[in-house]
Design a protein around this motif. Structure first.
Motif, PDB file in Angstrom:
ATOM      1  N   PHE A 210       0.852  -1.192   0.000  1.00  0.00           N
ATOM      2  CA  PHE A 210       0.000   0.000   0.000  1.00  0.00           C
ATOM      3  C   PHE A 210       0.885   1.239   0.000  1.00  0.00           C
ATOM      4  CE2 PHE A 210      -3.535   2.725   1.888  1.00  0.00           C
ATOM      5  CZ  PHE A 210      -4.144   2.871   0.664  1.00  0.00           C
ATOM      6  N   THR A 211       0.598   2.203   0.883  1.00  0.00           N
ATOM      7  CA  THR A 211       1.286   3.496   0.863  1.00  0.00           C
ATOM      8  C   THR A 211       1.459   4.036   2.273  1.00  0.00           C
ATOM      9  OG1 THR A 211      -0.827   4.673   0.678  1.00  0.00           O
ATOM     10  CG2 THR A 211       0.312   4.143  -1.395  1.00  0.00           C
ATOM     11  N   VAL A 212       2.218   5.128   2.369  1.00  0.00           N
ATOM     12  CA  VAL A 212       2.215   5.992   3.556  1.00  0.00           C
ATOM     13  C   VAL A 212       1.717   7.364   3.117  1.00  0.00           C
ATOM     14  CG1 VAL A 212       3.959   4.823   4.938  1.00  0.00           C
ATOM     15  CG2 VAL A 212       4.690   6.471   3.211  1.00  0.00           C
ATOM     16  N   THR A 213       0.944   8.007   3.999  1.00  0.00           N
ATOM     17  CA  THR A 213       0.310   9.288   3.670  1.00  0.00           C
ATOM     18  C   THR A 213       0.392  10.221   4.877  1.00  0.00           C
ATOM     19  OG1 THR A 213      -1.893   8.623   4.446  1.00  0.00           O
ATOM     20  CG2 THR A 213      -1.342   8.099   2.159  1.00  0.00           C
ATOM     21  N   ARG A 214       0.030  11.488   4.646  1.00  0.00           N
ATOM     22  CA  ARG A 214      -0.023  12.430   5.757  1.00  0.00           C
ATOM     23  C   ARG A 214      -1.421  12.517   6.357  1.00  0.00           C
ATOM     24  NH1 ARG A 214       2.148  16.848   2.264  1.00  0.00           N
ATOM     25  NH2 ARG A 214       4.226  16.131   1.682  1.00  0.00           N
ATOM     26  N   SER A 215      -2.432  12.190   5.575  1.00  0.00           N
ATOM     27  CA  SER A 215      -3.802  12.333   6.047  1.00  0.00           C
ATOM     28  C   SER A 215      -4.561  11.026   5.921  1.00  0.00           C
ATOM     29  CB  SER A 215      -4.534  13.424   5.247  1.00  0.00           C
ATOM     30  OG  SER A 215      -4.717  13.025   3.903  1.00  0.00           O
ATOM     31  N   VAL A 216      -5.584  10.878   6.742  1.00  0.00           N
ATOM     32  CA  VAL A 216      -6.427   9.688   6.684  1.00  0.00           C
ATOM     33  C   VAL A 216      -7.218   9.675   5.385  1.00  0.00           C
ATOM     34  CG1 VAL A 216      -8.324   8.448   7.790  1.00  0.00           C
ATOM     35  CG2 VAL A 216      -6.562   9.536   9.202  1.00  0.00           C
ATOM     36  N   ARG A 217      -7.688  10.845   4.941  1.00  0.00           N
ATOM     37  CA  ARG A 217      -8.508  10.861   3.731  1.00  0.00           C
ATOM     38  C   ARG A 217      -7.716  10.394   2.519  1.00  0.00           C
ATOM     39  NH1 ARG A 217      -9.734  17.087   1.742  1.00  0.00           N
ATOM     40  NH2 ARG A 217      -7.582  17.741   1.364  1.00  0.00           N
ATOM     41  N   ASP A 218      -6.414  10.689   2.470  1.00  0.00           N
ATOM     42  CA  ASP A 218      -5.596  10.192   1.361  1.00  0.00           C
ATOM     43  C   ASP A 218      -5.502   8.675   1.378  1.00  0.00           C
ATOM     44  OD1 ASP A 218      -5.155  12.711   0.377  1.00  0.00           O
ATOM     45  OD2 ASP A 218      -3.025  12.789   0.898  1.00  0.00           O
ATOM     46  N   ALA A 219      -5.283   8.106   2.555  1.00  0.00           N
ATOM     47  CA  ALA A 219      -5.191   6.650   2.658  1.00  0.00           C
ATOM     48  C   ALA A 219      -6.497   5.999   2.221  1.00  0.00           C
ATOM     49  CB  ALA A 219      -4.840   6.242   4.091  1.00  0.00           C
ATOM     50  N   ALA A 220      -7.608   6.554   2.650  1.00  0.00           N
ATOM     51  CA  ALA A 220      -8.903   5.973   2.323  1.00  0.00           C
ATOM     52  C   ALA A 220      -9.203   6.067   0.826  1.00  0.00           C
ATOM     53  CB  ALA A 220      -9.996   6.673   3.133  1.00  0.00           C
ATOM     54  N   ALA A 221      -9.003   7.239   0.254  1.00  0.00           N
ATOM     55  CA  ALA A 221      -9.313   7.422  -1.161  1.00  0.00           C
ATOM     56  C   ALA A 221      -8.386   6.601  -2.050  1.00  0.00           C
ATOM     57  CB  ALA A 221      -9.226   8.898  -1.524  1.00  0.00           C
ATOM     58  N   LEU A 222      -7.126   6.489  -1.662  1.00  0.00           N
ATOM     59  CA  LEU A 222      -6.207   5.714  -2.476  1.00  0.00           C
ATOM     60  C   LEU A 222      -6.495   4.217  -2.391  1.00  0.00           C
ATOM     61  CD1 LEU A 222      -3.905   5.854  -4.429  1.00  0.00           C
ATOM     62  CD2 LEU A 222      -2.308   5.862  -2.512  1.00  0.00           C
ATOM     63  N   LEU A 223      -6.978   3.769  -1.229  1.00  0.00           N
ATOM     64  CA  LEU A 223      -7.346   2.358  -1.124  1.00  0.00           C
ATOM     65  C   LEU A 223      -8.481   2.033  -2.097  1.00  0.00           C
ATOM     66  CD1 LEU A 223      -6.688  -0.280   0.328  1.00  0.00           C
ATOM     67  CD2 LEU A 223      -8.376   0.340   2.072  1.00  0.00           C
ATOM     68  N   ASP A 224      -9.416   2.947  -2.266  1.00  0.00           N
ATOM     69  CA  ASP A 224     -10.461   2.740  -3.269  1.00  0.00           C
ATOM     70  C   ASP A 224      -9.866   2.539  -4.659  1.00  0.00           C
ATOM     71  OD1 ASP A 224     -12.853   2.915  -1.742  1.00  0.00           O
ATOM     72  OD2 ASP A 224     -12.697   5.103  -1.694  1.00  0.00           O
ATOM     73  N   GLU A 225      -8.792   3.247  -4.958  1.00  0.00           N
ATOM     74  CA  GLU A 225      -8.202   3.203  -6.296  1.00  0.00           C
ATOM     75  C   GLU A 225      -7.445   1.913  -6.579  1.00  0.00           C
ATOM     76  OE1 GLU A 225      -8.640   5.657  -8.672  1.00  0.00           O
ATOM     77  OE2 GLU A 225     -10.090   6.336  -7.172  1.00  0.00           O
TER      78      GLU A 225
END
Length: 477
Positions: A210-225
């Protein structure tokens, strides 16, 4: 785009600026190059030089044009050399004529890959100081580790060079560097994110991407992708009831949360780390959750026996495959001492010994399944300590395979349980030490519990915000 404006945005924010025409993708990429060139000399987090222009990507994707770093391990891009942190890949690395499935999904999501980030050799460390690249440094304190194995990615995201970066996790390698660098690090459920076509499953199923992000919304939206089955995958998980991107927007219903702060390895836990977890537990109670002290019960020595064998087998098969491709033999000239020890250990394993290891995995997984019938979430530290000094986890040390594996998990004793079970876990940057170093706090749920974790993470991001924290080494500092 001014550098200050660039570093102030997360990936979702940058994508919105590009989509609405407030900035162009070219302006964003110029700012990213400036940011990378500002921090790389101080962090040594690049496994390549920044690319003159990003790798091809779909500009119409959800994250169209957002700068991105690709960890130099497992996930690879067509015709881009990969070194995997190791000399055994040869002087110019190995090049594949195809993208991995995840790389193709990163491109389709619109992520604009600007650089390869550093990894320890074969990812076999909770630190990132491979001989081939040298020490990747922590932007909060360059005398300390950026964690591993996704240390390069985490350092670049924390320092403002890119808003999001690829990471993978076989024993904590997303969550440990997230904790050390003050980031969000989500390890998804086994099989949630594709790992093919080079593997059906990596590390006997312990590893995920997966990834590392600064915000929760980035992690959530990228998981959808990037989530979802690909033809030939071993696992095909049911999609969530609603998009992951919606979860951080809504507070979860009251959860049953178990709290545990003592190391399952019996090793020390820094008092500031334990106190941080206790403080989060108190906040959760104030938010209406039911919180109590409880822990899964399992035998650590047996747990480690499974890890010796699973990790040894993985190192052996990985080294053998890479050696075959590069034509270089495994030796002290091509591998660090502990990786060579792991290769030799793995080559000597028997089918019966591996069967015993998988029996341990089964027993502990079923114990955790029963535990989650009583608790929705388990709250622990992410790591036993704040970021360790550089050199503490030296992969070129004179240690046998078992001693090296113990050395890693003695200081990262909270993360590997969820690799063994395949369950999702997330590290959140909810505290700092008195000296200003990040402290990560880990939450784990039952299999396929990403929605619960993302909703809880969004609630805590509002209750205990971290967006205003910035390390001393930073692109806009």
């Amino acid at each position: 785009m001014h550098l200050d404006d660039y570093v102030a945005q997360d990936a979702t924010g940058i994508a919105e600026l590009i989509r609405t025409g407030k900035v162009t993708a070219a302006e964003v990429h110029a700012a990213a190059l400036e940011a990378l060139r500002t921090v790389l000399p101080r962090l040594n987090a690049g496994a390549s030089e920044p690319f003159d222009s990003p790798l091809d990507h779909d500009a119409s994707g959800t994250f169209g044009g957002v700068p991105f770093a690709l960890k130099d391990l497992v996930c690879h891009a067509a015709d881009v050399p990969t070194r995997m942190g190791s000399r055994i890949t040869g002087p110019t690395g190995l090049t594949f004529p195809y993208d991995t499935e995840l790389m193709a999904r990163f491109r389709k999501a619109g992520l604009a890959t600007m650089i390869l980030s550093t990894s320890p050799e074969m990812g076999y460390n909770a630190n990132t100081e491979p001989l081939i690249h040298g020490s990747t440094r922590n932007p909060w304190d360059p005398t300390r580790s950026a964690g591993g194995s996704s240390g390069g990615s985490a350092a670049l995201v924390a320092a403002g060079a890119v808003p999001v970066a690829h990471a993978n996790d076989g024993g904590g390698s997303i969550r440990i560097p997230a904790a050390y660098n003050g980031l969000v690090g989500l390890k998804p459920t086994r099989g949630r994110v594709p790992i093919g076509p080079d593997y059906q499953e990596a590390l006997s199923g312990f590893a995920c991407e997966f990834t590392v992000t600064r915000s929760v919304r980035d992690a959530a939206a990228l998981l959808d992708e990037v989530a979802g089955w690909a033809p030939g995958d071993k696992y095909r998980l049911q999609a969530p009831e609603r998009a992951y991107a919606r979860e951080p927007e809504h507070d979860p219903a009251p959860l049953r949360i178990a709290v545990h702060t003592e190391s399952w390895a019996g090793t020390a836990v820094d008092p500031e780390v334990a106190a941080a977890v206790d403080g989060v537990a108190a906040t959760l109670e104030g938010l209406g959750h039911h919180v109590e002290r409880a822990t899964p019960e399992f035998d650590w020595a047996e747990f480690m026996l499974a890890h010796y064998r699973v990790w040894g087998g993985f190192v052996a098969e990985s080294v053998h495959a890479i050696s075959t491709m590069s034509g270089l033999a495994p030796s002290a000239d091509t591998l660090e001492a502990t990786v060579l020890a792991g290769y030799e250990y793995g080559r000597a394993l028997t089918v019966i010994e591996m069967g015993e290891a998988f029996g341990i995995v089964n027993r502990i997984s079923r114990m955790m399944g029963a535990f989650h019938q009583r608790y929705d979430v388990l709250l622990t530290p992410t790591t036993n300590t704040p970021p360790l000094p550089l050199g503490y986890l030296d992969a070129n040390a004179d240690l046998d395979h078992e001693a090296w594996t113990r050395r890693i998990f003695d200081v990262a004793s909270f993360t590997p349980l969820f690799n063994l079970t395949g369950a999702p876990a997330i590290s959140l940057p909810l505290a700092t030490t008195a000296g200003g170093l990040p402290i990560g706090v880990q939450f784990a749920a039952d299999l396929c519990g990403e929605s619960t974790l993302l909703a809880l993470a969004g609630q805590l991001e509002r209750a205990m915000p971290w967006a205003d924290r910035r390390p001393g080494v930073h692109a806009a500092a």
